[in-house]
Design a protein around this motif. Structure first.
Motif, PDB file in Angstrom:
ATOM      1  N   PHE A 451       0.806  -1.227   0.000  1.00 47.16           N
ATOM      2  CA  PHE A 451       0.000   0.000   0.000  1.00 47.16           C
ATOM      3  C   PHE A 451       0.837   1.275   0.000  1.00 47.16           C
ATOM      4  N   GLU A 452       0.205   2.326  -0.496  1.00 48.45           N
ATOM      5  CA  GLU A 452       0.728   3.684  -0.295  1.00 48.45           C
ATOM      6  C   GLU A 452      -0.210   4.349   0.710  1.00 48.45           C
ATOM      7  N   PHE A 453       0.361   5.009   1.686  1.00 48.10           N
ATOM      8  CA  PHE A 453      -0.454   5.654   2.726  1.00 48.10           C
ATOM      9  C   PHE A 453      -0.409   7.169   2.522  1.00 48.10           C
ATOM     10  N   GLU A 454      -1.563   7.745   2.322  1.00 44.71           N
ATOM     11  CA  GLU A 454      -1.601   9.196   2.123  1.00 44.71           C
ATOM     12  C   GLU A 454      -2.229   9.852   3.350  1.00 44.71           C
ATOM     13  N   LEU A 455      -1.414  10.632   4.070  1.00 45.27           N
ATOM     14  CA  LEU A 455      -1.954  11.318   5.258  1.00 45.27           C
ATOM     15  C   LEU A 455      -2.913  12.415   4.823  1.00 45.27           C
ATOM     16  N   ILE A 456      -4.014  12.541   5.530  1.00 43.11           N
ATOM     17  CA  ILE A 456      -4.955  13.624   5.228  1.00 43.11           C
ATOM     18  C   ILE A 456      -4.524  14.848   6.030  1.00 43.11           C
ATOM     19  N   GLY A 457      -4.305  15.935   5.338  1.00 43.53           N
ATOM     20  CA  GLY A 457      -3.845  17.150   6.024  1.00 43.53           C
ATOM     21  C   GLY A 457      -2.328  17.148   6.091  1.00 43.53           C
ATOM     22  N   ASP A 458      -1.743  18.341   5.977  1.00 39.21           N
ATOM     23  CA  ASP A 458      -0.283  18.338   5.964  1.00 39.21           C
ATOM     24  C   ASP A 458       0.313  18.849   7.272  1.00 39.21           C
ATOM     25  N   LYS A 459      -0.564  19.041   8.268  1.00 37.64           N
ATOM     26  CA  LYS A 459      -0.046  19.513   9.563  1.00 37.64           C
ATOM     27  C   LYS A 459       0.488  18.331  10.358  1.00 37.64           C
ATOM     28  N   GLU A 460       1.343  18.651  11.345  1.00 37.52           N
ATOM     29  CA  GLU A 460       1.797  17.577  12.244  1.00 37.52           C
ATOM     30  C   GLU A 460       0.599  17.005  12.983  1.00 37.52           C
ATOM     31  N   TRP A 461       0.669  15.738  13.341  1.00 37.79           N
ATOM     32  CA  TRP A 461      -0.482  15.162  14.030  1.00 37.79           C
ATOM     33  C   TRP A 461      -0.557  15.661  15.478  1.00 37.79           C
ATOM     34  N   GLN A 462      -1.746  15.563  16.018  1.00 38.96           N
ATOM     35  CA  GLN A 462      -1.946  15.946  17.414  1.00 38.96           C
ATOM     36  C   GLN A 462      -1.935  14.666  18.245  1.00 38.96           C
ATOM     37  N   THR A 463      -1.276  14.737  19.391  1.00 36.39           N
ATOM     38  CA  THR A 463      -1.226  13.552  20.250  1.00 36.39           C
ATOM     39  C   THR A 463      -1.802  13.879  21.616  1.00 36.39           C
ATOM     40  N   LYS A 464      -2.082  12.820  22.367  1.00 32.41           N
ATOM     41  CA  LYS A 464      -2.629  13.010  23.718  1.00 32.41           C
ATOM     42  C   LYS A 464      -2.036  11.940  24.623  1.00 32.41           C
ATOM     43  N   THR A 465      -1.495  12.388  25.738  1.00 33.15           N
ATOM     44  CA  THR A 465      -0.860  11.443  26.658  1.00 33.15           C
ATOM     45  C   THR A 465      -1.675  11.285  27.925  1.00 33.15           C
ATOM     46  N   SER A 466      -1.988  10.046  28.292  1.00 31.49           N
ATOM     47  CA  SER A 466      -2.315   9.814  29.699  1.00 31.49           C
ATOM     48  C   SER A 466      -1.138   9.007  30.221  1.00 31.49           C
ATOM     49  N   PHE A 467      -1.011   7.751  29.837  1.00 30.42           N
ATOM     50  CA  PHE A 467       0.258   7.056  30.051  1.00 30.42           C
ATOM     51  C   PHE A 467       0.881   6.837  28.666  1.00 30.42           C
ATOM     52  N   PHE A 468       0.033   6.388  27.720  1.00 32.45           N
ATOM     53  CA  PHE A 468       0.498   6.197  26.354  1.00 32.45           C
ATOM     54  C   PHE A 468       0.306   7.477  25.547  1.00 32.45           C
ATOM     55  N   VAL A 469       1.233   7.709  24.626  1.00 27.30           N
ATOM     56  CA  VAL A 469       1.142   8.902  23.780  1.00 27.30           C
ATOM     57  C   VAL A 469       0.425   8.500  22.493  1.00 27.30           C
ATOM     58  N   LYS A 470      -0.880   8.766  22.463  1.00 29.30           N
ATOM     59  CA  LYS A 470      -1.688   8.305  21.335  1.00 29.30           C
ATOM     60  C   LYS A 470      -1.964   9.438  20.364  1.00 29.30           C
ATOM     61  N   ALA A 471      -2.113   9.062  19.084  1.00 29.66           N
ATOM     62  CA  ALA A 471      -2.523  10.055  18.092  1.00 29.66           C
ATOM     63  C   ALA A 471      -3.974  10.416  18.372  1.00 29.66           C
ATOM     64  N   LYS A 472      -4.306  11.710  18.268  1.00 31.12           N
ATOM     65  CA  LYS A 472      -5.718  12.084  18.422  1.00 31.12           C
ATOM     66  C   LYS A 472      -6.471  11.585  17.206  1.00 31.12           C
ATOM     67  N   GLN A 473      -5.854  11.738  16.059  1.00 29.66           N
ATOM     68  CA  GLN A 473      -6.404  11.105  14.858  1.00 29.66           C
ATOM     69  C   GLN A 473      -5.294  10.973  13.835  1.00 29.66           C
ATOM     70  N   PHE A 474      -5.417   9.949  13.033  1.00 30.63           N
ATOM     71  CA  PHE A 474      -4.394   9.679  12.026  1.00 30.63           C
ATOM     72  C   PHE A 474      -5.160   9.271  10.776  1.00 30.63           C
ATOM     73  N   GLU A 475      -5.836  10.270  10.202  1.00 29.15           N
ATOM     74  CA  GLU A 475      -6.700  10.006   9.051  1.00 29.15           C
ATOM     75  C   GLU A 475      -5.839   9.743   7.818  1.00 29.15           C
ATOM     76  N   THR A 476      -6.148   8.660   7.156  1.00 33.14           N
ATOM     77  CA  THR A 476      -5.284   8.224   6.060  1.00 33.14           C
ATOM     78  C   THR A 476      -6.125   7.675   4.919  1.00 33.14           C
ATOM     79  N   ARG A 477      -5.649   7.900   3.689  1.00 32.71           N
ATOM     80  CA  ARG A 477      -6.249   7.224   2.548  1.00 32.71           C
ATOM     81  C   ARG A 477      -5.216   6.234   2.025  1.00 32.71           C
ATOM     82  N   ILE A 478      -5.738   5.081   1.600  1.00 22.89           N
ATOM     83  CA  ILE A 478      -4.813   4.014   1.209  1.00 22.89           C
ATOM     84  C   ILE A 478      -4.996   3.685  -0.257  1.00 22.89           C
ATOM     85  N   LYS A 479      -3.855   3.497  -0.945  1.00 26.58           N
ATOM     86  CA  LYS A 479      -3.919   3.044  -2.343  1.00 26.58           C
ATOM     87  C   LYS A 479      -3.105   1.773  -2.448  1.00 26.58           C
ATOM     88  N   ALA A 480      -3.571   0.868  -3.316  1.00 29.51           N
ATOM     89  CA  ALA A 480      -2.768  -0.342  -3.522  1.00 29.51           C
ATOM     90  C   ALA A 480      -1.481   0.078  -4.232  1.00 29.51           C
TER      91      ALA A 480
END
Ligand code: HEM
Length: 485
Positions: A451-480
């Motif tokens: 696959f090719e992964f195309e990130l939606i939006g060109d800004k850095e992703w936003q993350t949120k930590t409680s114990f784990f540092v998780k992406a708030k969202q990682f919207e992606t479009r996929i192409k074979a």
């Protein structure tokens, strides 16, 4: 106090509330770096809690006698019968428990689970091919978490949770784990309240404590069902090997291994050990791997130079006929230096855990980061801080640059490795790291080949930590991926 000169934010000197607020505000992985930029190598974050900027061997070395602090108490049910490996603050008991299960987590044991991981990979690839056809936007972080949950369930219980096939958080287990972790992270700051808070909050549906209770009951049900199944099959615990998958060549899963060990010696493998094993695998082995896989894909997608260099390495292996687009062996991944450097670098710039790993200074006090700490002081390093140390990683420490792992000479590499702690360090280092390495090494090349992964939006992703540092969202479009680059 002999430590009164240690700098830090004003309120942190007088109350734990400052750390309670900051560590739960969602950005502590980055705030912690800023604190060290402002105040230096040792920073007070609460009246008796000190964040240190490097992985001091005196604290984290094997046999250091720095126990985990009571911050970890809130990571388990207050009933002392429910010990878990991760949260055990008693050094002797932890060593004994760890010794009993260590062999189950060795790399050689993990490799025997390749076939199971292969099956999960197949389901995941099918799902992604479907998304590639429809062209819809997906939350890749969510799907990678589904993947990690099902993979760890498969080797622990010989069944998946069905997250990948349904694409959903079945029975709200992911949410339960997330809320449970949030509860533990904040309640850990006031651990003396945990035994009183937990039973009250447990009665409030959807509270972190009640969700933790739900997960605990789920694990206990899985164990009880397996015991029943073994009895029904006539194994009764005496028969050495009982298969719970249709594939009779599949290795015993973790649960059978533990139950077989118990039937050989019930004192060595107690009910508590078996619970701790199931609980650890599900609670510590899903989010962590999901977050790490997400980080690797995010950083590769944002660094096209690195991505195309890695693809070259992978496609050369494909051209030599050493893999195909459905299956990638772990052994093959281990002979690919750039792949290894990319994984290592992604776990450096985005360690899954974003809070300090708190330890207590033992009797007699100790020298930590060049200064004497009296016994009972609590010190901890955050991997995000250690990994951003320019003295070790250079002035480009903030950059995702896998080459640093390949260019370093022997001495430099030793220093880089000593400061690289996404899996923690010393006697409390992650026992499950080989599971996640197996998953990441087998899955990542397949994802990139297919696959090719195309990130939606060109800004850095936003993350949120409680114990784990998780992406708030990682919207992606996929192409074979059809053409070789
Ligand atoms: C990339 C994936 C993973 C990351 C980044 C990770 C990270 C960590 C870290 C930082 C620690 C040390 C925590 C501390 O000192 O307080 C730890 C401990 C632990 N991890 Fe992992 N982990 C991962 C995967 C797993 C998996 C797959 C499992 C089990 C299936 C697992 C089970 C555990 C357990 C049981 C401990 C406690 C070990 C002990 O105290 O003896 N982890 N992990």
């Amino acid at each position: 106090s002999p430590l009164r000169d240690i700098p830090g934010p004003f309120w942190a000197r007088y109350t734990r509330l400052w750390y309670l607020y900051k560590s739960n505000a969602g950005n502590f992985h980055l705030d912690n770096i800023k604190l060290h930029d402002t105040y230096g190598k040792i920073v007070r974050v609460a009246p008796n809690m000190y964040s240190i900027s490097s992985v001091d061997k005196a604290v984290y070395g094997v046999g250091s006698h720095f126990a985990k602090s009571d911050w970890y108490d809130s990571w388990k049910h207050p009933d002392p019968k429910n010990i878990t490996l991760f949260s055990d603050t008693n050094i002797k008991r932890h060593n004994e428990s760890r010794r009993r299960v260590q062999g189950m987590f060795s790399m050689s044991t993990m490799v025997s689970y390749e076939a199971q991981i292969h099956e999960i990979n197949k389901i995941f690839l099918q799902k992604l091919h479907h998304f590639a056809e429809t062209g819809e936007t997906i939350s890749l972080d969510h799907w990678l978490q589904c993947y990690a949950f099902d993979a760890v369930a498969s080797i622990t219980f010989s069944e998946t949770f069905g997250f990948l096939s349904e694409g959903e958080d079945i029975d709200g287990m992911m949410a339960a784990l997330d809320k449970g972790n949030k509860y533990s992270s904040w309640a850990g700051v006031y651990p003396e309240l945990h035994p009183y808070l937990y039973p009250i909050l447990e009665r409030i549906p959807t509270s972190g404590a009640s969700e933790m209770g739900k997960m605990i009951r789920f694990i206990k049900r899985m164990i009880a069902a397996r015991r029943q199944q073994r009895t029904d099959e006539g194994a009764g615990g005496e028969k050495a090997i009982v298969k719970h998958t249709e594939d009779q060549k599949a290795p015993e899963d973790f649960l059978d291994k533990a139950l077989n060990a118990q039937s050989k010696d019930p004192n060595k493998m107690t009910d508590a050990h078996i619970f701790a094993l199931g609980w650890s695998n599900v609670s510590a082995g899903s989010d962590t791997t999901g977050v790490s896989l997400t980080a690797v894909l995010y950083h590769l997608s944002r660094n096209l130079r690195v991505l195309s260099k890695l693809l070259k390495e992978i496609l050369a292996v494909e051209a030599e006929g050493k893999c195909n687009r459905d299956s990638f062996s772990f052994a093959q991944s281990q002979s690919m230096p750039y792949l290894q450097a990319c994984i290592k670098e992604a776990l450096r710039v985005h360690a899954a855990v974003g809070l300090p790993l708190w330890r207590v200074v033992p009797e007699g006090g100790r020298q930590v980061c060049g200064r004497h700490f009296p016994q009972g002081s609590v010190v901890g390093v955050n991997a995000w801080v250690a990994h951003s140390d320019e003295a070790v990683f250079g002035s480009d420490a903030q950059e995702f640059r896998p080459e640093r792992w390949l260019e370093a000479d022997e001495d430099e590499l030793r220093a880089l490795n000593a400061a690289w702690v996404p899996f923690g360090a010393g006697s409390r280092t992650c026992i499950g790291r080989h599971i996640s390495m197996l998953e990441i090494n087998k899955l990542l090349p397949l994802l990139l080949m297919n696959f090719e992964f195309e990130l939606i939006g060109d800004k850095e992703w936003q993350t949120k930590t409680s114990f784990f540092v998780k992406a708030k969202q990682f919207e992606t479009r996929i192409k074979a991926r059809r053409v070789c680059h």
